[in-house]
Design a protein around this motif. Structure first.
Motif, PDB file in Angstrom:
ATOM      1  N   ILE A  14       0.820  -1.221   0.000  1.00 14.32           N
ATOM      2  CA  ILE A  14       0.000   0.000   0.000  1.00 14.32           C
ATOM      3  C   ILE A  14       0.854   1.272   0.000  1.00 14.32           C
ATOM      4  CG2 ILE A  14      -1.771   1.284   1.264  1.00 14.32           C
ATOM      5  CD1 ILE A  14      -2.837  -1.415   2.236  1.00 14.32           C
ATOM      6  N   PRO A  33      -5.851  11.799  -3.146  1.00 12.88           N
ATOM      7  CA  PRO A  33      -7.158  11.287  -3.544  1.00 12.88           C
ATOM      8  C   PRO A  33      -7.599  10.101  -2.686  1.00 12.88           C
ATOM      9  CG  PRO A  33      -5.618  11.351  -5.406  1.00 12.88           C
ATOM     10  CD  PRO A  33      -4.827  11.611  -4.168  1.00 12.88           C
ATOM     11  N   ASN A  34      -8.850   9.694  -2.816  1.00 12.91           N
ATOM     12  CA  ASN A  34      -9.347   8.489  -2.151  1.00 12.91           C
ATOM     13  C   ASN A  34      -8.440   7.313  -2.495  1.00 12.91           C
ATOM     14  OD1 ASN A  34     -12.766   9.447  -2.724  1.00 12.91           O
ATOM     15  ND2 ASN A  34     -11.682   9.444  -0.786  1.00 12.91           N
ATOM     16  N   GLY A  35      -8.081   6.538  -1.475  1.00 13.80           N
ATOM     17  CA  GLY A  35      -7.268   5.344  -1.699  1.00 13.80           C
ATOM     18  C   GLY A  35      -5.787   5.630  -1.868  1.00 13.80           C
ATOM     19  N   ALA A  36      -5.364   6.879  -1.685  1.00 13.12           N
ATOM     20  CA  ALA A  36      -3.939   7.223  -1.872  1.00 13.12           C
ATOM     21  C   ALA A  36      -3.060   6.640  -0.771  1.00 13.12           C
ATOM     22  CB  ALA A  36      -3.767   8.738  -1.921  1.00 13.12           C
ATOM     23  N   GLY A  37      -3.661   6.362   0.416  1.00 16.54           N
ATOM     24  CA  GLY A  37      -2.881   5.778   1.511  1.00 16.54           C
ATOM     25  C   GLY A  37      -2.794   6.667   2.751  1.00 16.54           C
ATOM     26  N   LYS A  38      -3.644   7.676   2.842  1.00 11.16           N
ATOM     27  CA  LYS A  38      -3.575   8.626   3.974  1.00 11.16           C
ATOM     28  C   LYS A  38      -3.839   7.911   5.312  1.00 11.16           C
ATOM     29  CE  LYS A  38      -6.791  11.168   2.079  1.00 11.16           C
ATOM     30  NZ  LYS A  38      -7.008  10.318   0.889  1.00 11.16           N
ATOM     31  N   SER A  39      -4.936   7.150   5.367  1.00  9.29           N
ATOM     32  CA  SER A  39      -5.262   6.450   6.624  1.00  9.29           C
ATOM     33  C   SER A  39      -4.182   5.441   6.966  1.00  9.29           C
ATOM     34  CB  SER A  39      -6.605   5.712   6.500  1.00  9.29           C
ATOM     35  OG  SER A  39      -7.642   6.624   6.309  1.00  9.29           O
ATOM     36  N   THR A  40      -3.678   4.749   5.956  1.00  9.72           N
ATOM     37  CA  THR A  40      -2.635   3.747   6.204  1.00  9.72           C
ATOM     38  C   THR A  40      -1.383   4.427   6.758  1.00  9.72           C
ATOM     39  OG1 THR A  40      -3.556   2.518   4.339  1.00  9.72           O
ATOM     40  CG2 THR A  40      -1.419   1.805   5.158  1.00  9.72           C
ATOM     41  N   GLN A  80     -10.586   7.386  11.424  1.00 10.01           N
ATOM     42  CA  GLN A  80     -11.456   8.050  10.443  1.00 10.01           C
ATOM     43  C   GLN A  80     -12.929   7.945  10.854  1.00 10.01           C
ATOM     44  OE1 GLN A  80     -10.702   6.674   6.475  1.00 10.01           O
ATOM     45  NE2 GLN A  80     -11.961   8.238   5.526  1.00 10.01           N
ATOM     46  N   GLU A 160      -8.939  12.656   9.161  1.00  8.94           N
ATOM     47  CA  GLU A 160     -10.081  13.459   8.701  1.00  8.94           C
ATOM     48  C   GLU A 160     -10.907  14.002   9.883  1.00  8.94           C
ATOM     49  OE1 GLU A 160     -12.229  12.109   5.336  1.00  8.94           O
ATOM     50  OE2 GLU A 160     -10.609  10.821   4.640  1.00  8.94           O
ATOM     51  N   HIS A 192      -9.359  16.379   3.291  1.00  9.70           N
ATOM     52  CA  HIS A 192      -9.734  16.446   1.875  1.00  9.70           C
ATOM     53  C   HIS A 192      -9.967  17.890   1.418  1.00  9.70           C
ATOM     54  CE1 HIS A 192      -9.986  12.320   0.551  1.00  9.70           C
ATOM     55  NE2 HIS A 192     -10.627  11.984   1.665  1.00  9.70           N
TER      56      HIS A 192
HETATM   57  N1  LIG Z   1      -7.250  -3.658   5.405  1.00  5.69           N
HETATM   58  C1  LIG Z   1      -6.864  -3.505   4.143  1.00  5.69           C
HETATM   59  N2  LIG Z   1      -6.496  -4.559   3.399  1.00  5.69           N
HETATM   60  C2  LIG Z   1      -6.097  -4.423   2.131  1.00  5.69           C
HETATM   61  N3  LIG Z   1      -6.038  -3.236   1.493  1.00  5.69           N
HETATM   62  C3  LIG Z   1      -6.404  -2.149   2.190  1.00  5.69           C
HETATM   63  C4  LIG Z   1      -6.828  -2.212   3.535  1.00  5.69           C
HETATM   64  N4  LIG Z   1      -7.123  -0.966   3.951  1.00  5.69           N
HETATM   65  C5  LIG Z   1      -6.903  -0.166   2.897  1.00  5.69           C
HETATM   66  N5  LIG Z   1      -6.471  -0.866   1.850  1.00  5.69           N
HETATM   67  C6  LIG Z   1      -6.103  -0.348   0.541  1.00  5.69           C
HETATM   68  O1  LIG Z   1      -5.015   0.542   0.723  1.00  5.69           O
HETATM   69  C7  LIG Z   1      -5.156   1.669  -0.104  1.00  5.69           C
HETATM   70  C8  LIG Z   1      -5.069   2.921   0.731  1.00  5.69           C
HETATM   71  O2  LIG Z   1      -6.179   2.970   1.618  1.00  5.69           O
HETATM   72  P1  LIG Z   1      -6.321   4.152   2.669  1.00  5.69           P
HETATM   73  O3  LIG Z   1      -7.544   3.880   3.477  1.00  5.69           O
HETATM   74  O4  LIG Z   1      -5.044   4.322   3.389  1.00  5.69           O
HETATM   75  O5  LIG Z   1      -6.545   5.379   1.679  1.00  5.69           O
HETATM   76  P2  LIG Z   1      -6.996   6.872   2.010  1.00  5.69           P
HETATM   77  O6  LIG Z   1      -6.060   7.771   1.271  1.00  5.69           O
HETATM   78  O7  LIG Z   1      -7.110   7.087   3.478  1.00  5.69           O
HETATM   79  O8  LIG Z   1      -8.416   6.903   1.323  1.00  5.69           O
HETATM   80  P3  LIG Z   1      -9.758   7.762   1.646  1.00  5.69           P
HETATM   81  O9  LIG Z   1      -9.478   9.176   1.222  1.00  5.69           O
HETATM   82  O10 LIG Z   1     -10.769   7.102   0.759  1.00  5.69           O
HETATM   83  O11 LIG Z   1     -10.074   7.616   3.102  1.00  5.69           O
HETATM   84  C9  LIG Z   1      -6.473   1.525  -0.843  1.00  5.69           C
HETATM   85  O12 LIG Z   1      -6.202   1.059  -2.140  1.00  5.69           O
HETATM   86  C10 LIG Z   1      -7.218   0.488  -0.056  1.00  5.69           C
HETATM   87  O13 LIG Z   1      -8.036  -0.289  -0.895  1.00  5.69           O
END
Ligand SMILES: Nc1ncnc2c1ncn2[C@@H]1O[C@H](COP(=O)(O)OP(=O)(O)OP(=O)(O)O)[C@@H](O)[C@H]1O
Length: 265
Positions: A14, A33-40, A80, A160, A192
């Motif tokens: 990720i 953007p959504n899914g960029a990896g911010k929460s991770t 989040q 967020e 965001h």
């Molecule tokens: N538990 C998980 N297992 C596998 N993949 C995951 C998991 N959690 C998130 N992902 C993937 O990791 C990537 C980053 O997710 P993350 O939640 O960090 O994005 P984000 O930038 O916080 O998105 P958003 O703005 O939608 O909250 C995404 O492609 C998501 O599908």
């Protein structure tokens, strides 16, 4: 000043390897953007997930080798989403922020003072004895921030924090976060709202597809070309006609790129 450091830290597949040092005393936005990896990224920095390579260093110590209590003393983390199925009142939920500071059985006045001060800052006095299930999403979010305030850690990682809030509380909380940074804390928040990020953050980390594509001051990050490329929107910088401060005008979506999975709404 020691805050949080990522030493070539990755969470594959990720997050790509990244090296970043964030000192205390600033507000740092994590945008992308959504899914960029911010929460991770925030979860990695909070020690909730361990890097698959490299390391996360907090207060000059590797995070993974520290106890949960030490981590909580250093880092307050706001997820989040706070579910409405947590069987506690607002008071009990905010009190949990004190567990790393005091014994769970302590009934001392310092605990109550910290809880009540945090509750008052978030304007939650009226809701103190209601279960989390009986307050709104925005009120639950404010309760989560109150829990972080009660925890009194030098580092706040907030996923967020303004997402569900009305505009008064968005501005109120961002202003308070600036105050906490002025007091020497490091505030890292996923956000965001690009215009508010530009206005309230000292620096921003820009993530795209799990990689840091920019990290720097507002002036370095909020460049038209970068915003257009990462967010796929038209955007222009302008000087606020009332204050002269730099602002971002967010315009329309750019046409979808070939092969890009971007749904029309
Ligand atoms: N538990 C998980 N297992 C596998 N993949 C995951 C998991 N959690 C998130 N992902 C993937 O990791 C990537 C980053 O997710 P993350 O939640 O960090 O994005 P984000 O930038 O916080 O998105 P958003 O703005 O939608 O909250 C995404 O492609 C998501 O599908």
């Amino acid at each position: 000043m020691a805050g949080v450091r990522l030493d070539c830290a990755a969470y594959l597949p990720i997050l790509k390897p990244m090296s970043i040092a964030l000192d205390l005393g600033q507000v740092v936005g994590v945008i992308g953007p959504n899914g960029a990896g911010k929460s991770t990224l925030l979860r990695l920095m909070a020690g909730l997930i361990a890097p698959t390579s490299g390391q996360v260093v907090v207060a000059d110590l590797p995070l993974t080798s520290q106890s949960p209590r030490w981590r909580a003393q250093q880092i307050a983390y706001l997820p989040q989403f706070i579910g409405d199925d947590i069987p506690f009142t607002v008071r009990e939920f905010v009190e949990m922020g004190r567990y790393s500071r005091e014994s769970a059985f302590a009934q001392g006045s310092s605990r109550q003072e910290a809880v009540m001060a945090a509750v008052a800052q978030m304007g939650l006095e009226r809701l103190l004895d209601l279960p989390l299930a009986q307050i709104s999403g925005g009120e639950r979010q404010r309760a989560g921030i109150a829990r972080c305030l009660a925890q009194a850690s030098p580092v706040f990682l907030l996923d967020e924090p303004i997402a569900n809030l009305d505009v008064f509380y968005q501005l109120d909380i961002l202003s308070r976060l600036r105050g906490l940074a002025a007091d020497g804390r490091l505030i890292v928040l996923a956000i965001h709202h690009l215009e508010f990020a530009m206005r309230f953050c000292d620096a921003c980390i820009v993530l795209d597809h799990g990689a840091v594509v920019a990290f720097g001051s507002r002036d370095e990050v909020f460049q038209t070309e970068l915003v257009q490329r990462v967010f796929h929107i038209g955007a222009r910088r302008f000087a606020d006609p009332f204050t002269g401060d730099p602002r971002l005008s967010v315009m329309g979506c750019l046409p979808a790129k070939d092969g890009e999975e971007r749904e029309e709404s």
